[in-house]
Motif scaffolding. Structure first.
Motif, short mmCIF file in Angstrom:
data_model
loop_
_atom_site.label_atom_id
_atom_site.label_comp_id
_atom_site.label_asym_id
_atom_site.label_seq_id
_atom_site.Cartn_x
_atom_site.Cartn_y
_atom_site.Cartn_z
N ARG A 51 6.81 8.09 -1.15
CA ARG A 51 7.55 7.13 -1.98
C ARG A 51 6.60 6.24 -2.74
O ARG A 51 5.51 5.93 -2.30
CB ARG A 51 8.52 6.33 -1.12
N PRO A 55 7.16 0.20 -6.33
CA PRO A 55 6.65 -0.83 -7.22
C PRO A 55 7.37 -2.16 -7.05
O PRO A 55 8.57 -2.19 -6.78
CB PRO A 55 6.90 -0.26 -8.62
N SER A 56 6.61 -3.23 -7.17
CA SER A 56 7.22 -4.55 -7.26
C SER A 56 7.38 -4.83 -8.74
O SER A 56 6.50 -4.48 -9.53
CB SER A 56 6.29 -5.60 -6.65
N GLN A 70 -1.29 2.23 -9.49
CA GLN A 70 -0.02 2.80 -9.02
C GLN A 70 0.19 4.19 -9.60
O GLN A 70 0.76 5.07 -8.96
CB GLN A 70 1.13 1.88 -9.43
N GLU A 77 10.74 -2.84 -4.96
CA GLU A 77 10.49 -3.92 -4.00
C GLU A 77 10.56 -5.26 -4.72
O GLU A 77 9.55 -5.86 -5.08
CB GLU A 77 9.14 -3.69 -3.31
N TYR A 96 6.88 -8.25 3.05
CA TYR A 96 6.54 -6.84 2.87
C TYR A 96 6.58 -6.06 4.19
O TYR A 96 7.19 -5.00 4.28
CB TYR A 96 5.16 -6.72 2.21
N ILE A 102 1.77 6.27 1.61
CA ILE A 102 0.53 6.29 0.82
C ILE A 102 0.50 5.00 0.03
O ILE A 102 1.43 4.70 -0.73
CB ILE A 102 0.53 7.49 -0.14
N TRP A 144 -3.65 -2.93 1.80
CA TRP A 144 -2.69 -3.08 2.90
C TRP A 144 -3.30 -2.73 4.25
O TRP A 144 -2.69 -2.96 5.29
CB TRP A 144 -1.45 -2.20 2.66
N1 GLU Z 1 5.46 -3.21 -3.32
C1 GLU Z 1 4.18 -2.88 -2.82
C2 GLU Z 1 3.19 -2.98 -3.96
O1 GLU Z 1 3.62 -2.92 -5.10
C3 GLU Z 1 4.19 -1.47 -2.27
C4 GLU Z 1 3.09 -1.14 -1.37
C5 GLU Z 1 3.41 0.17 -0.66
O2 GLU Z 1 3.32 1.21 -1.31
O3 GLU Z 1 3.79 0.14 0.49
O4 GLU Z 1 2.04 -3.17 -3.74
#
Ligand code: GLU
Length: 555
Positions: free
Chosen positions: A35, A38-39, A48, A71, A233, A250, A255
């Motif tokens: 998956r 995106p924020s 990304q 997200e 998150y 992934i 993170w």
């Molecule tokens: N929303 C997070 C970001 O944009 C997603 C990170 C993830 O893929 O878990 O960084």
């Protein structure tokens, strides 16, 4: 402590988590479920896109599935239309997800939704209730630390006291009565994880990119749900990826350091953590410092992937370049399989390196040139027109009005074994071939070298006056050569025997004719260009060069 009672107090009227586990059945997919999440921060970052290629390729290679989740829990950073942009960009680069969020106007696809986090608040409440009833989370009534300075100061202290790893929140020991009292007083609370990690213990796991790893257990009572009811998150990641049946998470390297919390949280729900793959960060050389650094939205225009569209790179060029960064054997594969679509490449996550790759425009441009050189003239033209309609509307009329001419010039040196590789992106085509467009005025920079001006003027004058269209390249060349020799433009052999005759060689004459016609030192086959430009224009342009030569003393 009666945790069930506490859970009911904090999160009344929630559905049981079994309801959701029952609703979201195991998927009937054999391969990897990946998956992108995106924020909505206003654009799709090139990092990304890089991850998107991994998600898409891994799902394809394993007969799996790739979905998109928005997200949007960080209201403060939200930018209007940003989810839509992120989704559109994925599609534009050929990485369309199979399932999930599809922008603000299309209904989402799939049985595991809603795929937009702000629409999942009820689900988060149920899982928060579950965690509290398991005794693994507690309400924290401390006032929120809003100021950045305050947070930085606290971090500094934590670091100095070397207790940055262990953060046990004072509210973890509140009694049920105290909690009830606070709630009755209308105090808001954040939900924190009741961490049970131990100082000297580690989790062992395999990261699909980093390999076997061991990280210290989590010792921090991190916030899971903020006082406004919105999850952070870590919480949303575990709940969503658990319910949406992601098999490999992934995500970016940034993170990795919070992984212990994520692992503890998954365990707290009685869930075996997912497989993880933490991707290296694409870097660049900082122009000022000369050091390698992460791509920055502020400093690097291409951090926003729309940069590549605006320039007019074929999207496949960017994706192929990324594949090249991901799997170093891509280049050899491409060489051996020049005509296959990149999706046929045997991509493997295990072939990825751990070092941060450098973004190299020279390489990207080379890939792009090769890809465009394999297009037919029509394909180049259509891409040029589509590019202009989106990014350069003022050029559309020129492109449409000169379709036939552009197609003719784009056809030169195309289609054979070694096609001409002169176009890197569509936005430069009108500049490269400006000499076939109406009202072209060459902008000369003349360097005579050893050529004698007088001879050149005499040659150009006769060439211009006698120029007529001939049917083939050879006849055209013979004519050029004959006239060159007449004005002492000799070939190298003659020159060696008889240096005093020298006025330049035949290559020089075509160089000056090319300069007159195109204003450039390089162009595709001159014979064809002169045919496209037409007799009158050829004569006019050579005449102009002659005038310049005649007038100028210094040349
Ligand atoms: N929303 C997070 C970001 O944009 C997603 C990170 C993830 O893929 O878990 O960084």
């Amino acid at each position: 402590m009666d945790y069930k009672k506490l859970a009911d107090l904090l999160y009344p009227n929630t559905k049981s988590v079994d309801y959701y586990f029952d609703k979201y059945k195991d998927r009937k997919v054999n391969g990897e479920v990946t998956r992108i999440a995106p924020s909505p921060t206003g654009y799709l970052h090139v990092g990304q896109l890089y991850q998107g290629v991994i998600h898409r390729m891994l799902a394809n290679k394993t007969d799996g599935l790739f979905y998109c989740r928005l997200e949007d829990t960080d209201g403060k950073r939200e930018v209007e239309n940003a989810g839509q942009i992120a989704y559109d960009m994925l599609c534009r680069f050929g990485l369309t997800p199979d399932e999930g969020y599809r922008g603000d106007n299309l209904e989402e696809i799939g049985d595991y939704g809603p795929y937009v986090q702000s629409q999942r608040v009820d689900i988060y409440r149920s899982f928060a209730h579950e965690l509290v009833s398991r005794g693994r989370a507690f309400p924290c009534f401390c006032s929120v630390t809003n100021g950045k300075e305050e947070i930085l100061k606290r971090r500094e202290e934590e670091l100095e006291n070397a207790d940055d790893l262990e953060v046990k929140d004072p509210c973890r020991d509140l009694s049920l009565e105290e909690i009830e009292k606070n709630l009755n007083e209308g105090k808001s609370f954040a939900l924190r994880l009741k961490s049970i990690g131990e100082k000297d213990k580690t989790y062992k796991f395999v990261d699909a990119i980093k390999g076997e790893k061991e990280v210290r257990e989590n010792l921090r009572d991190d916030v899971l749900i903020k006082s406004n009811g919105i999850p952070v998150y870590a919480f949303a990641h575990i709940v969503d990826d658990m319910l949406m049946k992601t098999t490999t998470v992934i995500r970016g390297q940034e993170w990795y350091q919070s992984l212990p919390v994520h692992i503890e949280l998954a365990h707290a729900f009685g869930y075996t953590p997912f497989k993880y793959a933490h991707t290296p960060n694409i870097c660049v050389l900082d122009e000022e410092t000369g050091n390698k650094r992460k791509i920055s939205k502020r400093k690097d225009a291409f951090a926003d992937v729309r940069f590549f569209l605006r320039k007019g790179y074929p999207t496949t060029a960017v994706v192929e370049y990324i594949l090249n960064l991901l799997n170093s054997d891509f280049e050899i594969w491409r060489k051996n399989n020049p005509t296959l679509h990149y999706s046929e490449f045997p991509f493997a996550i295990s072939k990825m390196g751990v070092t941060n790759p450098m973004f190299d425009f020279v390489k990207l441009n080379d890939i792009s040139k090769t890809i465009i050189s394999r297009y037919t003239a029509e394909e180049v033209y259509n891409n040029l027109l589509a590019w202009a309609k989106e990014w350069s509307v003022e050029d559309v009329k020129t492109i449409e009005d000169n379709k036939d001419t552009l197609l003719k010039v784009l056809t030169i040196d195309r289609g054979g074994e070694r096609p001409r590789k002169d176009i890197t992106y569509f936005s430069e085509i009108l500049d490269i071939y400006n000499y076939v467009l109406p009202n072209f005025e060459a902008d000369f920079e003349i360097n005579l070298g050893n050529v004698k001006k007088e001879n050149l003027i005499n040659f150009l004058t006769e060439y211009k006056d006698s120029y007529e269209e001939v049917i083939d390249n050879q006849t055209w060349f013979n004519d050029l050569k004959e006239k060159s020799l007449k004005y002492n433009f000799v070939d190298n052999k003659t020159y060696k025997q008889n240096p005093e005759l020298y006025a330049g060689n035949v290559a020089d004459t075509s160089k000056f004719v090319r300069l007159a016609i195109t204003g450039k030192e390089n162009s595709p086959e001159l014979y064809s260009i002169m045919k496209i430009v037409g007799i009158d224009e050829v004569r006019k342009r050579i005449e102009k060069l002659i005038k310049i030569l005649e007038k100028s003393r210094n040349i």
